[in-house]
Scaffold this active site. Structure first.
Site, PDB file in Angstrom:
ATOM      1  N   TYR A 214     -10.200  10.944  26.841  1.00 23.31           N
ATOM      2  CA  TYR A 214      -9.616  10.664  25.619  1.00 23.31           C
ATOM      3  C   TYR A 214     -10.773   9.864  24.690  1.00 23.31           C
ATOM      4  CZ  TYR A 214      -5.428  10.210  22.933  1.00 23.31           C
ATOM      5  OH  TYR A 214      -4.435  10.364  21.787  1.00 23.31           O
TER       6      TYR A 214
ATOM      7  N   LYS B  14      -6.241   4.776  19.404  1.00 23.47           N
ATOM      8  CA  LYS B  14      -4.814   4.550  19.561  1.00 23.47           C
ATOM      9  C   LYS B  14      -4.862   3.011  19.946  1.00 23.47           C
ATOM     10  CE  LYS B  14      -2.983   8.570  19.090  1.00 23.47           C
ATOM     11  NZ  LYS B  14      -2.307   9.048  17.803  1.00 23.47           N
TER      12      LYS B  14
HETATM   13  N1  LIG Z   1       0.179  16.114  21.825  1.00 27.94           N
HETATM   14  C1  LIG Z   1       0.142  15.174  22.676  1.00 27.94           C
HETATM   15  O1  LIG Z   1      -0.037  15.291  23.971  1.00 27.94           O
HETATM   16  C2  LIG Z   1       0.306  13.535  22.139  1.00 27.94           C
HETATM   17  C3  LIG Z   1       0.541  12.525  22.930  1.00 27.94           C
HETATM   18  C4  LIG Z   1       0.894  11.438  22.574  1.00 27.94           C
HETATM   19  C5  LIG Z   1       0.677  11.197  21.175  1.00 27.94           C
HETATM   20  N2  LIG Z   1       0.411  12.163  20.381  1.00 27.94           N
HETATM   21  C6  LIG Z   1       0.302  11.806  18.952  1.00 27.94           C
HETATM   22  O2  LIG Z   1       1.289  12.448  18.217  1.00 27.94           O
HETATM   23  C7  LIG Z   1       0.671  12.734  16.894  1.00 27.94           C
HETATM   24  C8  LIG Z   1       0.743  14.247  16.542  1.00 27.94           C
HETATM   25  O3  LIG Z   1       0.219  14.938  17.117  1.00 27.94           O
HETATM   26  P1  LIG Z   1       0.758  16.462  17.699  1.00 27.94           P
HETATM   27  O4  LIG Z   1       0.518  16.396  19.052  1.00 27.94           O
HETATM   28  O5  LIG Z   1       2.110  16.736  17.204  1.00 27.94           O
HETATM   29  O6  LIG Z   1      -0.378  17.409  17.142  1.00 27.94           O
HETATM   30  P2  LIG Z   1      -0.524  18.125  15.870  1.00 27.94           P
HETATM   31  O7  LIG Z   1      -1.810  18.943  15.918  1.00 27.94           O
HETATM   32  O8  LIG Z   1       0.703  19.233  15.808  1.00 27.94           O
HETATM   33  O9  LIG Z   1      -0.459  17.111  14.624  1.00 27.94           O
HETATM   34  C9  LIG Z   1      -1.662  16.428  14.362  1.00 27.94           C
HETATM   35  C10 LIG Z   1      -1.478  16.242  12.727  1.00 27.94           C
HETATM   36  O10 LIG Z   1      -2.385  15.626  12.155  1.00 27.94           O
HETATM   37  C11 LIG Z   1      -2.535  16.040  11.101  1.00 27.94           C
HETATM   38  N3  LIG Z   1      -3.839  15.330  10.300  1.00 27.94           N
HETATM   39  C12 LIG Z   1      -5.117  15.542  10.911  1.00 27.94           C
HETATM   40  N4  LIG Z   1      -5.966  15.102   9.999  1.00 27.94           N
HETATM   41  C13 LIG Z   1      -5.276  14.578   8.856  1.00 27.94           C
HETATM   42  C14 LIG Z   1      -5.502  13.932   7.623  1.00 27.94           C
HETATM   43  N5  LIG Z   1      -6.584  13.548   7.296  1.00 27.94           N
HETATM   44  N6  LIG Z   1      -4.463  13.603   6.757  1.00 27.94           N
HETATM   45  C15 LIG Z   1      -3.253  13.904   7.023  1.00 27.94           C
HETATM   46  N7  LIG Z   1      -2.731  14.906   8.296  1.00 27.94           N
HETATM   47  C16 LIG Z   1      -3.957  14.982   9.184  1.00 27.94           C
HETATM   48  C17 LIG Z   1      -2.624  17.656  11.256  1.00 27.94           C
HETATM   49  O11 LIG Z   1      -2.582  18.309   9.924  1.00 27.94           O
HETATM   50  C18 LIG Z   1      -1.427  17.873  12.116  1.00 27.94           C
HETATM   51  O12 LIG Z   1      -0.353  18.227  11.294  1.00 27.94           O
HETATM   52  C19 LIG Z   1      -0.796  12.324  16.679  1.00 27.94           C
HETATM   53  O13 LIG Z   1      -0.804  10.939  16.444  1.00 27.94           O
HETATM   54  C20 LIG Z   1      -1.247  12.421  18.347  1.00 27.94           C
HETATM   55  O14 LIG Z   1      -2.372  11.473  18.456  1.00 27.94           O
HETATM   56  C21 LIG Z   1       0.137  13.529  20.795  1.00 27.94           C
END
Ligand SMILES: NC(=O)c1ccc[n+]([C@@H]2O[C@H](COP(=O)([O-])OP(=O)(O)OC[C@H]3O[C@@H](n4cnc5c(N)ncnc54)[C@H](O)[C@@H]3O)[C@@H](O)[C@H]2O)c1
Length: 255
Positions: A154, A161
C-alpha cells in the site's frame, strides 16, 4: 418521502463504475429518500452512463479535486440541481504506480505529491467547496483503508490515508462550530478500479479471507455504503472526527 435519508440532498464524488463504493452509496441513498448529485472525473461520458443505472438518473458535475477552477465553481454548479447540501461524500483516491506495490523507498516526491493532493488534501478542498451550500446538521463522509498499520504494497497510499484520517479530525475541529460533522468509513478490501491498480492487492484479499471474524466479501460494497448512509443521517448527531471500521472485524483481531 421515507427512508433513513428522507429529504437529504447529497453530493457524491467517486463514481467511475458500478463497482465503485460511491455507486453503492448513491444507489442506497436514493433508495432511502435522498436526492443525489454526482461529480465525475476524467471520463465524464462513462460516469454519465453509470449514473443512468441508478434508481433515479442523477446529474453529473465535472470535478477534478486538484483543479482550483472546478472547486471554485462547484457550489454554483450544484445549485443548478439542488438548493443546498446536507451531505458530501468523498470517495476519491489515486496514487501513481511508483507509490504502490513496494515502491515506498524509491517513489519520487512529484508522484507522492500527486497521491497526497488527490487522496488527502482534496478532502478539505471538497468540503470547503461545498461549504457555502451546507448548514448545521450537515455531514462530510470519506473512505479510508485502516492507516494505523503499514501494509505490504500500500506504501504511499497508506501515508495518504493516514493524512486523510488526520485531515478528517481537523475538519471536524474546524467545522464543528458550524454544526458540520466529518467522519470516515474504513472499508476492507473491495474489487474496484482503484483496488485493481494496486500491484499485489490479492495479498489483502487473502488476509481478509483468513482473518475477518465475520467473513468478508470482496465484491459487496453495500456494507461500506450502509455505514456512509448512517453517518450522513441524523442518527449520529454527536459523532465527528470518528472512523467506523467496516471490515468484517479484521482490525480488531491479532494474528
Ligand atoms: N476498494 C477498496 O479496497 C477500498 C478500501 C478502503 C477504502 N477505499 C477508498 O474508497 C474510495 C473509493 O474508491 P473505490 O475503491 O470505490 O474505487 P474507484 O476506482 O471506483 O473510485 C475512485 C474514484 O476516485 C476518482 N478520482 C481519482 N482522481 C480524481 C481526481 N483528481 N478528482 C476527482 N476524482 C478523482 C476516480 O474517478 C474514481 O471515481 C477511495 O478513497 C479508496 O481509497 C477503497
Amino acid at each position: 418521502m421515507s427512508g433513513l435519508l428522507a429529504g437529504k440532498r447529497l453530493l457524491v464524488t467517486g463514481v467511475i463504475t458500478d463497482a465503485s463504493i460511491a455507486f453503492s452509496v448513491a444507489k442506497l441513498a436514493q433508495e432511502n429518500g435522498a436526492q443525489v448529485v454526482l461529480t465525475g472525473y476524467g471520463r465524464l461520458s462513462l460516469v454519465e452512463r453509470i449514473a443512468r443505472r441508478l434508481p433515479e438518473p442523477a446529474p453529473v458535475i465535472e470535478l477534478d479535486v486538484t483543479d482550483a477552477e472546478h472547486l471554485a465553481g462547484l457550489a454554483d454548479k450544484v445549485r443548478e440541481h439542488a438548493d443546498g447540501l446536507d451531505g458530501v461524500v468523498h470517495s476519491i483516491g489515486f496514487a501513481p504506480q511508483s507509490c504502490l506495490g513496494g515502491g515506498f523507498l524509491d517513489a519520487p516526491w512529484e508522484d507522492v505529491a500527486t497521491a497526497l493532493h488527490v487522496s488527502t488534501y482534496s478532502y478539505k478542498s471538497l468540503a470547503m467547496a461545498a461549504l457555502p451550500l451546507m448548514s448545521p446538521g450537515g455531514a462530510v463522509v470519506g473512505l479510508t483503508f485502516d492507516a494505523t498499520k503499514a501494509w505490504p504494497v500500500y506504501d504511499w497510499m497508506g501515508v495518504a490515508k493516514a493524512g486523510l484520517e488526520s485531515a478528517s479530525r481537523y475538519l471536524a475541529l474546524h467545522l464543528g462550530k458550524q454544526g458540520i460533522r466529518s467522519n470516515l468509513v474504513a472499508a476492507g478490501p473491495l474489487r474496484t478500479i482503484a483496488a485493481k491498480s494496486i500491484p499485489g492487492f490479492e495479498r489483502f484479499e487473502d488476509a481478509w479471507a483468513e482473518r475477518a471474524p465475520l467473513g468478508w466479501s470482496l465484491t459487496d460494497q453495500e456494507p461500506a455504503a450502509r455505514a456512509c448512509l448512517a453517518l450522513l443521517s441524523d442518527w449520529f448527531p454527536a459523532t465527528t472526527g470518528e472512523i467506523v471500521h467496516v471490515d468484517g472485524g479484521y482490525h480488531a483481531i491479532g494474528s
